[in-house]
Enzyme design. Structure first.
Site, mmCIF file in Angstrom:
data_model
loop_
_atom_site.group_PDB
_atom_site.id
_atom_site.type_symbol
_atom_site.label_atom_id
_atom_site.label_comp_id
_atom_site.label_asym_id
_atom_site.label_seq_id
_atom_site.Cartn_x
_atom_site.Cartn_y
_atom_site.Cartn_z
ATOM 1 N N ASN A 102 0.818 -1.211 0.000
ATOM 2 C CA ASN A 102 0.000 0.000 0.000
ATOM 3 C C ASN A 102 0.855 1.266 0.000
ATOM 4 O O ASN A 102 2.078 1.211 -0.068
ATOM 5 C CB ASN A 102 -0.960 -0.032 1.193
ATOM 6 C CG ASN A 102 -2.308 0.568 0.874
ATOM 7 O OD1 ASN A 102 -2.405 1.609 0.233
ATOM 8 N ND2 ASN A 102 -3.374 -0.082 1.321
ATOM 9 N N HIS A 132 22.125 0.501 11.473
ATOM 10 C CA HIS A 132 23.361 1.281 11.433
ATOM 11 C C HIS A 132 24.257 0.881 12.601
ATOM 12 O O HIS A 132 23.806 0.755 13.735
ATOM 13 C CB HIS A 132 23.055 2.776 11.478
ATOM 14 C CG HIS A 132 22.470 3.288 10.198
ATOM 15 N ND1 HIS A 132 23.239 3.597 9.095
ATOM 16 C CD2 HIS A 132 21.184 3.508 9.831
ATOM 17 C CE1 HIS A 132 22.453 3.989 8.109
ATOM 18 N NE2 HIS A 132 21.197 3.951 8.528
#
Length: 210
Positions: A102, A132
């Site tokens: 969507n 990260h």
């Protein structure tokens, strides 16, 4: 081929009866443009994308940043507006047939993400197979993992799927959840939520009530 054409005509006739001829026409023009955009991105990244017929609606993008990155998109995958799909490094992104993604979804793949057939993904979902590496910048800035999403999975709005996650077939992920780890097949996953209402008067500061 004749069977497929008959099925298409039958679906169009049914849509015209329920939606009206004009709105059915507008809707299918939108679908046609989406399939054309899907084909254009396949041509743009012809060395990296292997796909069947899929729809990529307005402002949605597939970005591939490495010649070793690979994307497979199955037939009749439907990606709505403003979705962002990015693949880098040795990333392997697989989206099986009849997956629905969507509006405003983000998929970021640098290693492996797999989405099984018939899976439905609601708006504003973010799927990442990496984090990260903020603790140690000398060994590379990313910690890579995998995300495996099974078949016929329902993922609600505003869900975040983190690296090293496996979601089993037929699982339902409740809206607003943050998912990491193993979600067994045929289960409903949700983060614990608690509504808390604190009454206070204007004569007392809120800081004294909490």
């Amino acid at each position: 081929m004749i069977h497929l054409l008959k099925k298409i005509m039958s679906v169009l006739a049914s849509e015209c009866r329920t939606r009206g001829i004009y709105l059915t026409f507008i809707m299918n023009i939108s679908h046609l443009i989406g399939f054309i955009r899907g084909g254009l991105f396949k041509l743009l990244y012809f060395r990296n994308i292997r796909s069947s017929l899929f729809s990529l609606q307005a402002h949605s993008r597939i970005e591939i940043f490495n010649k070793r990155s690979k994307v497979y998109v199955g037939k009749f995958v439907f990606i709505r507006k403003n979705a962002s799909i990015r693949v880098d490094f040795n990333g392997r992104l697989t989206i099986e047939e009849k997956v629905f993604i969507n509006d405003n979804c983000n998929i970021n793949c640098v290693n492996k993400i797999s989405i099984g057939r018939n899976t439905k993904i609601a708006p504003n979902v973010c799927i990442n197979d990496h984090d990260h590496n903020y603790k140690n910048t000398t060994d590379g800035h990313l910690i890579m993992g995998e995300v495996i999403i099974g078949e016929n999975v329902w993922i609600g709005s505003n869900v975040v799927v983190l690296r090293d996650t496996v979601i089993g077939d037929n699982a339902v992920i409740a809206a607003g959840s943050v998912v990491k780890g193993n979600v067994p097949a045929n289960t409903l996953f949700l983060n614990k939520r608690e509504n808390k209402i604190i009454h206070y008067s204007h004569s007392k500061p809120l800081s004294e009530v909490i």
